[in-house]
Write an enzyme that holds these catalytic residues in place. Structure first.
Site, PDB file in Angstrom:
ATOM      1  N   SER A  83       3.114  10.632 -13.232  1.00 20.26           N
ATOM      2  CA  SER A  83       3.394   9.203 -13.262  1.00 20.26           C
ATOM      3  C   SER A  83       2.989   8.671 -14.631  1.00 20.26           C
ATOM      4  CB  SER A  83       2.614   8.507 -12.141  1.00 20.26           C
ATOM      5  OG  SER A  83       2.938   7.145 -12.075  1.00 20.26           O
ATOM      6  N   LYS A  99      11.807   0.547 -19.889  1.00 23.08           N
ATOM      7  CA  LYS A  99      11.404   1.249 -18.663  1.00 23.08           C
ATOM      8  C   LYS A  99      12.425   0.943 -17.570  1.00 23.08           C
ATOM      9  CE  LYS A  99       7.525   1.861 -15.478  1.00 23.08           C
ATOM     10  NZ  LYS A  99       8.291   1.540 -14.255  1.00 23.08           N
ATOM     11  N   CYS A 142       0.230 -12.485  21.580  1.00 28.23           N
ATOM     12  CA  CYS A 142      -0.299 -12.311  22.942  1.00 28.23           C
ATOM     13  C   CYS A 142      -0.949 -13.572  23.508  1.00 28.23           C
ATOM     14  CB  CYS A 142      -1.292 -11.158  22.975  1.00 28.23           C
ATOM     15  SG  CYS A 142      -2.806 -11.469  22.045  1.00 28.23           S
TER      16      CYS A 142
END
Length: 768
Positions: free
Chosen positions: A97, A129, A462
């Protein structure tokens, strides 16, 4: 800041605790990012990662191979991106990377480190990039051999089949007198849609009533990774059915539909472009400069960026970055920064690499783009630990190359601090993440119709009354941890991840279907303890609520449809789907996972893979962990008092213990089996592995050390017993030489594993 080696025993307990918690959070957020369900922005993730890196800079003994700072890329398979997955393939040379810089000060720090290592004279290659899908292409004797995704850097997905439709990827290299084609060459590049092609594809999809793609990067990755081989098989089968029917009726229409879909997929793949930016392994080819490698790529017929520039110094680099910061949307494809590389290959070799990134290159990331849009509503979501998080629902807006309509607001205090009201025009910032961030309101545009957000007092999932976990907490939580559907879905999704049981077929929708409170009346999974006791026939009547779509567009109408079984018709009985059969096969396989994965899957707060490994290695069984005292747990290297208290607290809850009991009764392995035939040759020894070994992956080397009683460390100190140095060993080898730590090659490592220190003595390398 000191970077002298510090033994882990000398690291303050509060630092170890914070490091363990950060490591778990980063891993969880990274997993959610790759599964397209992030809950924090890129900026927040970067902040967590930087804090983790800062701790490891000061306390290098915490920088283990398990640390998120030492890992590269994504899982080999990214569920939800494409239908099915391709077989794995190992890269000839590991794909690394890039480290990131976000400011010119950080870029200057990187350049200063380069100068300290190699002196003055480094020149720099700059290139935009590309925000695309990283790929690895291998040519043998000039002919295309394989195409693979990056995956985790060592292993990717073998998508070679689709190259027959990818016009941008040359099937054969040409070569010149100056740059003849090597016998073997591994090419690194990015595949992406050009902006014009992406807009045309979305225009066509709109006309056909299909959902629009959100952004060029994700859609390009999904398109290239489609299983066109399987689509082709479906077409062949449909063609036989149509021929048997005389070329008329439904069979012919079904064939036409499949062919049209295949044609769209083929045309989309042919619209992709490739930008090459580097070399991996090669045979019979060397260059002096990175820019010379680019010239070779171009001579071979491979596409490289026309915007690559070689500049003499840092001010020129900053000028280049500034130019494309202003003109980033003039580039024909999406970019998110500039990559800067040392151009001289000899200097690259001297600088070397860390475990995840080369030291001779860095990515300068542009700041997030900002846009304004209307905040239509503020709603809340419930996470795995019960945390209730507000998020904004907005008018869809395109930012940083993708269309977004949801953005995080973190908590009620943050909503109040930012001063946003429902109905405001808000400033939105996005740095490529799926859930961007609302920065604040444009107060000047208010017309009086705006209203304040009121945090709910009941859980939206809930209806349980919400409250802080403890007095003074900023976050509020749903205390119904066992049966809150939202929390249970999150936990099932989490335990199925690669850090847990690794149940690929257990996606988000499957977790939702298993816990659905309405259909049937009693859901098959009331808590995660029920998961491994499921029987396939129990799921016949499970239905899931799905929105009805017409011509690809949502209608706002819903219907209940079978999830785990096919729909029953007068001519065909309902049977389990292939994915359901795959799910049950993977559940059986998951029962044999090692103890540390079981611990991770229990969702014990702060217990991620690193802490779970430490506990599993120290105690060996779930029963011994459950019966251990807080002091015994805290004494384990890599655990500490905070995690120990969390483990004790978790096991004090009766239904938590029931989960363990039910899993155990269903056959889930609760104790690691030690192979008595493996000699405990490394008892009391600490071994650091650095560089690449031919016979061991990094994980295999670590496992070999652990099963023989040793400790696999990620940093070198005076207390390190041995450093095993493979190819491109780098700074750890240098540190070992400075400290006088014995260094072994791969042959010596094998001797150490088999016979311990005495057997390895003859293989210790002399300091140069």
């Amino acid at each position: 800041m000191s970077t002298e080696p510090v033994d882990i025993a000398d690291v303050p307990a509060e630092v170890r605790d914070r490091h363990a918690i950060l490591a778990q959070e980063v891993e969880e957020h990274r997993q959610r990012y790759y599964f397209a369900t992030p809950t924090i922005s890129d900026a927040e993730f970067d902040q967590l990662m930087r804090e983790l890196e800062s701790i490891e800079e000061q306390y290098t003994s915490l920088r283990t191979p398990d640390s998120p700072t030492q890992k590269v890329g994504a899982p080999v398979t990214e569920p939800g991106v494409v239908e099915g997955s391709w077989p794995p393939i190992d890269h000839l040379e590991r794909m690394l990377s890039l480290d990131n810089a976000f400011t010119f000060d950080e870029l200057t720090e990187w350049a200063s480190r380069v100068e300290r290592e190699v002196g003055e004279g480094a020149r720099y290659l700059c290139e935009p990039k590309v925000d695309g899908l990283a790929v690895d292409i291998v040519y043998r004797d000039g002919r295309l051999a394989t195409l693979a995704t990056r995956g985790d850097g060592r292993t990717g997905e073998n998508i070679t089949y689709n190259t027959r439709y990818a016009d941008a990827i040359p099937k054969e290299l040409t070569g010149t007198d100056q740059f003849p084609v090597p016998e073997v060459v591994e090419i690194r590049g990015e595949v992406v849609f050009p902006a014009e092609a992406f807009e045309a594809i979305n225009a066509e999809r709109g006309e056909l009533g299909l959902p629009l793609f959100a952004n060029a990067r994700n859609s390009g990755a999904g398109v290239l990774r489609q299983r066109l081989d399987r689509r082709k098989e479906k077409i062949d089968a449909a063609r036989k059915r149509a021929e048997a029917a005389g070329g008329e009726g439904r069979a012919q229409l079904a064939l036409q539909r499949l062919e049209d879909e295949f044609d769209r997929a083929r045309r989309m793949i042919s619209s992709l472009i490739l930008i090459c930016h580097g070399l991996g392994q090669r045979s019979g080819f060397e260059v002096e400069y990175q820019s010379e490698a680019y010239a070779a790529l171009k001579a071979w017929g491979l596409p490289v960026s026309e915007r690559v520039r070689v500049v003499p110094n840092l001010p020129a680099v900053q000028e280049y970055i500034g130019h494309y910061g202003e003109h980033r949307h003039d580039v024909e494809y999406e970019i998110d920064g500039v990559v800067v590389k040392v151009d001289q290959v000899s200097l690259q070799r001297r600088l070397g690499s860390t475990s995840r990134a080369p030291r001779w290159a860095i990515a300068f990331k542009y700041p997030p783009e900002e846009v304004t849009t209307k905040l239509l509503d503020i709603r809340v979501s419930v996470g795995r630990t019960g945390r209730v998080t507000p998020y904004g629902v907005m008018e869809p807006v395109k930012v940083a190359g993708s269309t977004v309509e949801n953005a995080t607001l973190h908590n009620a205090s943050e909503v109040e601090r930012k001063g946003v009201l429902i109905g405001d025009t808000v400033v939105l910032r996005k740095a490529g993440d799926v859930i961007p961030e609302i920065l604040g309101p444009v107060a000047e545009l208010r017309d009086g119709s705006e209203r304040a957000f009121v945090m709910p007092t009941e859980c939206p999932s809930c209806a349980t009354t919400l409250k802080p976990a403890k007095e003074g907490d900023v976050d509020i939580r749903c205390p119904n941890t066992r049966s809150c559907p939202a929390q249970l879905i999150e936990r099932l999704f989490y335990l199925s991840g690669r850090g847990g049981f690794d149940i690929e077929a257990m996606g988000w929708e499957a977790a939702q279907a298993l816990t659905a409170p309405d259909e049937p009346a009693e859901p098959p999974v009331r808590d995660e303890g029920d998961l491994f006791g499921l029987r396939i026939e129990e799921l016949r009547d499970v239905r899931i609520r799905r929105e009805i779509r017409r011509k690809g567009q949502p209608t706002g109408e819903f219907e209940l449809v079978p999830y785990f079984y096919t729909k029953e018709t007068p001519s065909k009985p309902s049977v389990p789907t292939k994915n359901t059969e795959r799910l049950f096969g993977q559940l059986e396989k998951a029962k044999r996972q090692p103890l540390w994965r079981v611990l991770v899957s229990l969702s014990i707060r702060h217990v991620g893979p690193t802490a779970a490994r430490a506990l599993a290695n120290a105690f060996g069984s779930m029963e011994r962990i459950q019966n251990a005292t807080e002091e015994e747990l805290a004494a384990v290297d890599g655990v500490g008092p905070t995690i120990a208290a969390s483990v004790i607290e978790w096991f004090e809850v009766p239904w938590h213990r029931d989960v363990v009991r039910k899993w155990s009764e269903a056959g889930v392995r609760m104790e690691d089996e030690r192979d008595e035939s493996v000699p405990r040759t490394l008892e009391g020894l600490t071994v650091v592995v650095t560089g690449s070994l031919e016979g061991f992956s990094r994980d295999e080397a670590k496992e070999a050390i652990l099963v023989r009683g040793g400790k696999a460390s990620g940093s070198v100190s005076k207390k390190t017993s041995y450093v095993v140095a493979g190819e491109s060993a780098g700074s750890k080898l240098d540190k070992a030489m400075q400290l006088g730590v014995p260094v072994l090659g791969e042959e010596g490592f094998r001797a150490l594993l088999e016979g311990g220190p005495d057997a390895a003595a003859a293989h210790v390398q002399a300091a140069e």
